[in-house]
Design a protein around this motif. Structure first.
Motif, PDB file in Angstrom:
ATOM      1  N   SER A 254       0.799  -1.025  -0.008  1.00 56.18           N
ATOM      2  CA  SER A 254       0.023  -0.010  -0.070  1.00 56.18           C
ATOM      3  C   SER A 254       0.949   1.475  -0.130  1.00 56.18           C
ATOM      4  O   SER A 254       1.885   1.349   0.765  1.00 56.18           O
ATOM      5  CB  SER A 254      -0.934  -0.096   1.194  1.00 56.18           C
ATOM      6  OG  SER A 254      -1.568  -1.113   1.395  1.00 56.18           O
ATOM      7  N   PRO A 255       0.488   2.353  -0.686  1.00 59.18           N
ATOM      8  CA  PRO A 255       1.300   3.296  -0.658  1.00 59.18           C
ATOM      9  C   PRO A 255       1.373   4.107   0.546  1.00 59.18           C
ATOM     10  O   PRO A 255       0.202   4.145   1.106  1.00 59.18           O
ATOM     11  CB  PRO A 255       0.587   4.446  -1.788  1.00 59.18           C
ATOM     12  CG  PRO A 255      -0.638   3.601  -2.077  1.00 59.18           C
ATOM     13  CD  PRO A 255      -0.674   2.195  -1.687  1.00 59.18           C
ATOM     14  N   LEU A 256       2.389   4.646   1.007  1.00 56.64           N
ATOM     15  CA  LEU A 256       2.331   5.276   2.279  1.00 56.64           C
ATOM     16  C   LEU A 256       2.209   6.825   1.911  1.00 56.64           C
ATOM     17  O   LEU A 256       2.919   7.565   0.938  1.00 56.64           O
ATOM     18  CB  LEU A 256       3.696   5.236   2.887  1.00 56.64           C
ATOM     19  CG  LEU A 256       3.963   5.268   4.545  1.00 56.64           C
ATOM     20  CD1 LEU A 256       3.063   4.460   5.158  1.00 56.64           C
ATOM     21  CD2 LEU A 256       5.131   5.114   4.887  1.00 56.64           C
ATOM     22  N   ILE A 257       1.464   7.502   2.455  1.00 52.96           N
ATOM     23  CA  ILE A 257       1.127   9.047   2.009  1.00 52.96           C
ATOM     24  C   ILE A 257       1.872   9.797   3.369  1.00 52.96           C
ATOM     25  O   ILE A 257       1.420   9.619   4.635  1.00 52.96           O
ATOM     26  CB  ILE A 257      -0.232   9.454   2.228  1.00 52.96           C
ATOM     27  CG1 ILE A 257      -0.962   8.225   0.929  1.00 52.96           C
ATOM     28  CG2 ILE A 257      -0.593  10.762   1.644  1.00 52.96           C
ATOM     29  CD1 ILE A 257      -0.638   8.624  -0.416  1.00 52.96           C
ATOM     30  N   VAL A 258       2.682  10.653   3.185  1.00 50.73           N
ATOM     31  CA  VAL A 258       2.758  11.831   4.142  1.00 50.73           C
ATOM     32  C   VAL A 258       2.055  13.181   3.807  1.00 50.73           C
ATOM     33  O   VAL A 258       2.054  13.676   2.791  1.00 50.73           O
ATOM     34  CB  VAL A 258       4.339  11.963   4.081  1.00 50.73           C
ATOM     35  CG1 VAL A 258       4.728  13.239   5.273  1.00 50.73           C
ATOM     36  CG2 VAL A 258       4.902  10.679   4.703  1.00 50.73           C
ATOM     37  N   ALA A 259       1.469  13.552   4.734  1.00 52.60           N
ATOM     38  CA  ALA A 259       0.735  14.770   4.793  1.00 52.60           C
ATOM     39  C   ALA A 259       1.320  15.926   5.318  1.00 52.60           C
ATOM     40  O   ALA A 259       1.756  15.724   6.504  1.00 52.60           O
ATOM     41  CB  ALA A 259      -0.731  14.792   5.224  1.00 52.60           C
ATOM     42  N   LYS A 260       1.737  17.125   4.690  1.00 49.83           N
ATOM     43  CA  LYS A 260       2.289  18.015   5.280  1.00 49.83           C
ATOM     44  C   LYS A 260       1.393  19.113   5.875  1.00 49.83           C
ATOM     45  O   LYS A 260       0.515  19.489   5.108  1.00 49.83           O
ATOM     46  CB  LYS A 260       3.265  18.815   4.436  1.00 49.83           C
ATOM     47  CG  LYS A 260       4.347  18.082   3.693  1.00 49.83           C
ATOM     48  CD  LYS A 260       5.709  18.324   4.174  1.00 49.83           C
ATOM     49  CE  LYS A 260       6.552  17.279   3.534  1.00 49.83           C
ATOM     50  NZ  LYS A 260       7.558  16.880   4.523  1.00 49.83           N
ATOM     51  N   CYS A 261       1.539  19.604   7.037  1.00 51.53           N
ATOM     52  CA  CYS A 261       0.750  20.366   7.888  1.00 51.53           C
ATOM     53  C   CYS A 261       1.558  21.636   8.356  1.00 51.53           C
ATOM     54  O   CYS A 261       2.675  21.592   8.439  1.00 51.53           O
ATOM     55  CB  CYS A 261      -0.026  19.685   8.781  1.00 51.53           C
ATOM     56  SG  CYS A 261      -0.426  18.055   8.207  1.00 51.53           S
ATOM     57  N   PRO A 262       0.835  22.663   8.796  1.00 54.22           N
ATOM     58  CA  PRO A 262       1.715  23.738   9.245  1.00 54.22           C
ATOM     59  C   PRO A 262       2.370  23.355  10.750  1.00 54.22           C
ATOM     60  O   PRO A 262       2.383  22.246  11.212  1.00 54.22           O
ATOM     61  CB  PRO A 262       0.405  24.831   9.772  1.00 54.22           C
ATOM     62  CG  PRO A 262      -0.689  24.350   9.090  1.00 54.22           C
ATOM     63  CD  PRO A 262      -0.387  22.819   8.830  1.00 54.22           C
ATOM     64  N   ASN A 263       3.312  24.006  10.831  1.00 55.61           N
ATOM     65  CA  ASN A 263       4.172  23.676  11.948  1.00 55.61           C
ATOM     66  C   ASN A 263       5.312  22.632  11.958  1.00 55.61           C
ATOM     67  O   ASN A 263       5.322  22.015  12.938  1.00 55.61           O
ATOM     68  CB  ASN A 263       3.394  23.692  13.353  1.00 55.61           C
ATOM     69  CG  ASN A 263       3.041  25.268  13.598  1.00 55.61           C
ATOM     70  OD1 ASN A 263       3.234  26.243  13.366  1.00 55.61           O
ATOM     71  ND2 ASN A 263       1.296  24.901  14.143  1.00 55.61           N
ATOM     72  N   HIS A 264       5.566  22.269  10.666  1.00 52.31           N
ATOM     73  CA  HIS A 264       6.512  21.105  10.456  1.00 52.31           C
ATOM     74  C   HIS A 264       5.938  19.816  10.814  1.00 52.31           C
ATOM     75  O   HIS A 264       6.727  19.129  11.192  1.00 52.31           O
ATOM     76  CB  HIS A 264       7.932  21.336  11.248  1.00 52.31           C
ATOM     77  CG  HIS A 264       8.365  22.914  10.831  1.00 52.31           C
ATOM     78  ND1 HIS A 264       8.984  23.231   9.734  1.00 52.31           N
ATOM     79  CD2 HIS A 264       8.201  24.157  11.630  1.00 52.31           C
ATOM     80  CE1 HIS A 264       9.180  24.397   9.695  1.00 52.31           C
ATOM     81  NE2 HIS A 264       9.041  25.102  10.865  1.00 52.31           N
ATOM     82  N   LEU A 265       4.517  19.727  10.831  1.00 55.52           N
ATOM     83  CA  LEU A 265       4.046  18.609  11.231  1.00 55.52           C
ATOM     84  C   LEU A 265       3.798  17.787  10.188  1.00 55.52           C
ATOM     85  O   LEU A 265       3.364  18.180   8.905  1.00 55.52           O
ATOM     86  CB  LEU A 265       2.649  18.888  11.987  1.00 55.52           C
ATOM     87  CG  LEU A 265       1.685  17.943  12.267  1.00 55.52           C
ATOM     88  CD1 LEU A 265       2.214  17.115  13.227  1.00 55.52           C
ATOM     89  CD2 LEU A 265       0.336  18.588  12.624  1.00 55.52           C
TER      90      LEU A 265
END
Ligand SMILES: [Zn+2]
Lengths: 181, 187
Positions: free
Chosen positions: A47-58
């Protein structure tokens, strides 16, 4: 951190390269050896791994749209509470007394006295800057994920101020985001 | 390699979504109370007292014996009891609750709770379910120490017919699904 958090905060979602996926897996396995046997179920290689970028370097790590881990910058990965509830023993635990519960659930950081009072409990093996599960007096399940500011021993001796940063707690934005579609 | 830990099942409140033990600290405990009394009466013993009900076990014992002796008695779903002080209290509902727990995209577990309230022996039911759906089924203790049946795999929609066919004492109207944390009638 997730007090006001919603899918709108997610600025980009990217499927990560195989090499990055391996790295993420590896650091999760190192941080939480107890998860290793189920890592193939949680983060299936296919399964593809998704990384979601969020504010504050999260960063949020998602599989099939379900947030499973998060980290800040290159910091250690921490499980979401929903995941931790399933595998409660993979993290070290600290316990707050009953009086602290409502503060933790409103997003406050965890003060030393809440951990050192008779209702609290400290695991002396916990070092500073470690992800921990925050448990509560009289409760079975974790109510927050914390990141220690000092070691458990220091929390005991210093016994004032913030001992653990509250990273993620029941009913915060991440808790409410069961899926990111 | 270490043994594979089984995921722990946490009872999440059908109203506020928190682990049921945290409802008292949740956004609206009052709203959770009816759900808690029905689904996990042992967790907040004071709630039952508050509602003027007797010991929760007694209630379910009564229900159980009623359903055994009464044969095909209808579920006393809407029976209300007037208590001293004029409060109206619903009896613990005699119902079967089916919930699907997804472990990841493919694998999931379907749990069946409440069959014992209809006089069904759980060990026997678990064997039948395992056989019917050609899968693993076992009797386990739920988060509130109540016994339930876990069936491996997604048998969500075939299960209702099977239950009503196998145990005619269980009416379709007493079967519920938990979907997205909400309880919905199966039919
Ligand atoms: Zn609730």
């Amino acid at each position: 951190m997730f007090k006001k958090f919603s899918s709108e905060e997610v600025s980009a979602q990217n499927q990560v390269k195989a090499s990055v996926q391996r790295k993420i897996r590896q650091s999760i396995a190192e941080e939480y050896p107890g998860l290793e046997p189920v890592l193939d179920d949680l983060l299936p290689k296919k399964s593809p791994l998704i990384v979601a970028k969020c504010p504050n370097h999260l960063n949020l790590v998602l599989v099939n749209n379900v947030p499973l881990f998060f980290n800040i910058r290159d910091g250690p990965y921490m499980p979401t509470l929903r995941l931790l509830h399933q595998y409660p023993d993979v993290m070290k635990k600290l316990q707050v007394d009953r009086g602290a519960i409502r503060f933790v659930l409103s997003g406050a950081n965890i003060m030393c006295p809440g951990l050192t009072s008779p209702g609290g409990a400290l695991d002396d093996k916990v070092e500073a800057e470690t992800p921990v599960a925050i448990m509560a007096e009289g409760k079975q399940h974790a109510l927050a994920i914390g990141f220690t500011k000092m070691s458990a021993k220091d929390i005991r001796t210093v016994n004032k101020g913030i001992g653990v940063d509250n990273m993620h707690y029941l009913n915060d934005g991440l808790w409410k985001m069961e899926r990111l579609d | 390699m270490a043994e594979k830990p089984q995921p722990v099942r946490v009872l999440y409140c059908g109203v506020c979504g928190l682990p049921a033990e945290y409802c008292e600290f949740g956004p609206d405990f009052e709203k959770c109370k009816p759900w808690l009394i029905q689904n996990t009466p042992d967790l907040y013993p004071d709630l039952l007292k508050e509602a003027g009900a007797k010991d929760a076990d007694k209630v379910s014992d009564q229900l159980q014996s009623a359903s055994i002796s009464g044969g095909s008695s209808k579920p006393k779903e809407e029976e209300v009891k007037r208590l001293p002080g004029g409060k109206i209290k619903k009896k613990e509902k005699q119902e079967v609750v089916i919930e699907k727990m997804t472990r990841n995209k493919r694998k999931c577990i379907t749990t069946v709770k409440g069959l014992e309230l209809f006089g069904v022996k759980l060990s026997d039911a678990s064997k039948k379910l395992g056989k019917k759906f050609a899968t693993g089924a076992s009797v386990t203790k739920g988060p509130t120490e109540k016994e339930q049946i876990d069936v491996q795999g997604d048998i969500f929609y075939d299960i209702v017919e099977f239950i009503t066919d196998t145990w005619p004492d269980v009416p379709e109207s007493a079967i519920f699904f938990i979907e997205d944390g909400k309880k919905v009638p199966a039919v």
